[in-house]
Scaffold this motif. Sequence first.
Motif, PDB file in Angstrom:
ATOM      1  N   ARG A  70       0.821  -1.223   0.000  1.00 36.86           N
ATOM      2  CA  ARG A  70       0.000   0.000   0.000  1.00 36.86           C
ATOM      3  C   ARG A  70       0.846   1.260   0.000  1.00 36.86           C
ATOM      4  O   ARG A  70       0.593   2.204  -0.758  1.00 36.86           O
ATOM      5  CB  ARG A  70      -0.937  -0.012   1.201  1.00 36.86           C
ATOM      6  CG  ARG A  70      -1.917  -1.202   1.172  1.00 36.86           C
ATOM      7  CD  ARG A  70      -2.736  -1.327   2.435  1.00 36.86           C
ATOM      8  NE  ARG A  70      -3.655  -0.221   2.596  1.00 36.86           N
ATOM      9  CZ  ARG A  70      -4.527  -0.109   3.600  1.00 36.86           C
ATOM     10  NH1 ARG A  70      -4.576  -1.038   4.533  1.00 36.86           N
ATOM     11  NH2 ARG A  70      -5.332   0.939   3.676  1.00 36.86           N
ATOM     12  N   ASP A  71       1.885   1.288   0.872  1.00 38.52           N
ATOM     13  CA  ASP A  71       2.710   2.490   0.979  1.00 38.52           C
ATOM     14  C   ASP A  71       3.918   2.460   0.058  1.00 38.52           C
ATOM     15  O   ASP A  71       4.548   3.503  -0.178  1.00 38.52           O
ATOM     16  CB  ASP A  71       3.187   2.667   2.430  1.00 38.52           C
ATOM     17  CG  ASP A  71       2.036   2.716   3.419  1.00 38.52           C
ATOM     18  OD1 ASP A  71       0.937   3.142   3.011  1.00 38.52           O
ATOM     19  OD2 ASP A  71       2.227   2.323   4.586  1.00 38.52           O
ATOM     20  N   GLN A  72       4.268   1.274  -0.449  1.00 37.91           N
ATOM     21  CA  GLN A  72       5.414   1.067  -1.337  1.00 37.91           C
ATOM     22  C   GLN A  72       6.696   1.662  -0.746  1.00 37.91           C
ATOM     23  O   GLN A  72       7.455   2.377  -1.391  1.00 37.91           O
ATOM     24  CB  GLN A  72       5.133   1.652  -2.730  1.00 37.91           C
ATOM     25  CG  GLN A  72       3.979   0.944  -3.430  1.00 37.91           C
ATOM     26  CD  GLN A  72       3.799   1.389  -4.860  1.00 37.91           C
ATOM     27  OE1 GLN A  72       4.682   1.995  -5.458  1.00 37.91           O
ATOM     28  NE2 GLN A  72       2.629   1.076  -5.443  1.00 37.91           N
ATOM     29  N   LYS A  73       6.925   1.312   0.553  1.00 32.95           N
ATOM     30  CA  LYS A  73       8.143   1.735   1.247  1.00 32.95           C
ATOM     31  C   LYS A  73       9.113   0.567   1.296  1.00 32.95           C
ATOM     32  O   LYS A  73       8.877  -0.412   1.987  1.00 32.95           O
ATOM     33  CB  LYS A  73       7.815   2.196   2.668  1.00 32.95           C
ATOM     34  CG  LYS A  73       6.993   3.475   2.726  1.00 32.95           C
ATOM     35  CD  LYS A  73       6.736   3.875   4.174  1.00 32.95           C
ATOM     36  CE  LYS A  73       5.957   5.183   4.256  1.00 32.95           C
ATOM     37  NZ  LYS A  73       5.676   5.564   5.661  1.00 32.95           N
ATOM     38  N   GLY A  74      10.184   0.666   0.527  1.00 30.96           N
ATOM     39  CA  GLY A  74      11.193  -0.381   0.490  1.00 30.96           C
ATOM     40  C   GLY A  74      10.807  -1.499  -0.458  1.00 30.96           C
ATOM     41  O   GLY A  74       9.711  -1.525  -1.028  1.00 30.96           O
ATOM     42  N   THR A  75      11.755  -2.441  -0.615  1.00 26.51           N
ATOM     43  CA  THR A  75      11.527  -3.578  -1.505  1.00 26.51           C
ATOM     44  C   THR A  75      11.480  -4.906  -0.755  1.00 26.51           C
ATOM     45  O   THR A  75      11.022  -5.901  -1.298  1.00 26.51           O
ATOM     46  CB  THR A  75      12.636  -3.648  -2.566  1.00 26.51           C
ATOM     47  OG1 THR A  75      13.918  -3.776  -1.903  1.00 26.51           O
ATOM     48  CG2 THR A  75      12.630  -2.407  -3.454  1.00 26.51           C
TER      49      THR A  75
END
Length: 349
Positions: A70-75
Motif C-alpha cells: 500500500r505504501d510502497q516503502k522499500g523492496t
Amino acid sequence: MSRPRSSLSLAALEHLADGILGVSHTGRITLINRSASEMLRLDPEEIKGKKYWNVLPSPDLIKTLNQLVRDQKGTHHEEIITFSKDRVCLVQSYIAEADEKNPGAVCIMRDMSEVYRIEKAVNQFVATVSHELKAPLTSIKGFVETLLEGSYQDPEISRKFLSVINEETNRMARLIIDLLQISSFPGQGSRLQLSPLDASAILNNARNLFKKLADQRNIKLSVDVPEDFPRINADEDRIMQVIVNLLDNAIKFTGIKNEGKIELKAEHAGKSARIKIKDSGIGIPEKEKAKIFERFYRIQDSPGASLGGTGLGLAIVKQIVEAHGGEITVESEEGKGSAFIFTIPFAAS
C-alpha cells in the motif's frame, strides 16, 4: 537474495517446509501453501481472494505488507514474528513485480519455534547452574573471610567453619559430577560397556551398600529376585548408578518417618527385566509426578524439600535407563510411599 517469482505454481510450493504467502497489489491473498496455512492456522480455501488485513492473525505481518503493497516503502523486509505462544517464524517479505506500477508481495516464512525453544531451555539451564554454583560459593567466601579476619585463632570456630566449607565444596563437586554425567549420554546405547549381568547380585550389592544407613533409620531392606532369573544386558557401573541413586532417594524420603521398608524386586516383562524399588516413604504429590525426571526439578512444598540435592539425580537415572533401551516410570501416593520401576533388556541366551 534474488526476488521470488510470483509465477511459481502452488503445486510446486505445496511440499516446501517454508511457508509461502502471496498478495496482489489490491491486498487480496492470491497464494498460500500448506506450510504457511499451518503456521498462520488458517484454512487456505477460506482466505484466498480476501484482503490480507481482514484475515491475517498477525498485526506485525499486516504492517509489513502495508508498507510494501500500500505504501510502497522499500523492496523487502526481514523480521522475527510470533504468531502464537508456540509459533515463532523468520519472515522475509519481498515486492513481487508482476506489475511494476502496482506491485504485490510475497512472504517466505521459516518456522524457528524449535530453535527458540532450545535457546530458551539453554538459557534456563545456564541460569539454574549459575544459581546452584553461586550459593555454595557465597557461603564458602563468607566463612573464609571470617576466618581471615581472626576467627581462625579459635580452634572450635575454625573447626566448625572448615566443616561448613568442606560440605559446601562437596556440594559443588556433586553438581559438577552430575553435570558431566548428564552430558555424557547423547543417544541410546552410547558409551555403554554392555555385558550379561546377574540382576540378583547387583540388587544385593546395592542393598549391602545401604544396609548400615537403613538400620540406623529403622528401615528394612529386602531383595526379591526369582530363581534362575535371566541375566540382563547392561553396563554394570551405569546400572548400579541407577539403583544406588533410586535407593538413596528411597532411604532419604522413607527415613523422614524414621522407620519403614524398601523392597528391591526383579520381574519378567517380556524380553526385558522389570526392576522395582518400592518404599513406604512420604510419597510424591500427584501434580509433581510428571515433572520429577526434569533436570534441576525439585519438589518444593514437601517435607523432603529441606533434604537438598542437585535436582539432577532422577534426570540422570532416566537418561541411563533410556540409553539401555529401557524406560522408567513412577507410581506414588502422597503419604503412602513410591515405586520407581524401570526396564532393562535381557541378555541374549
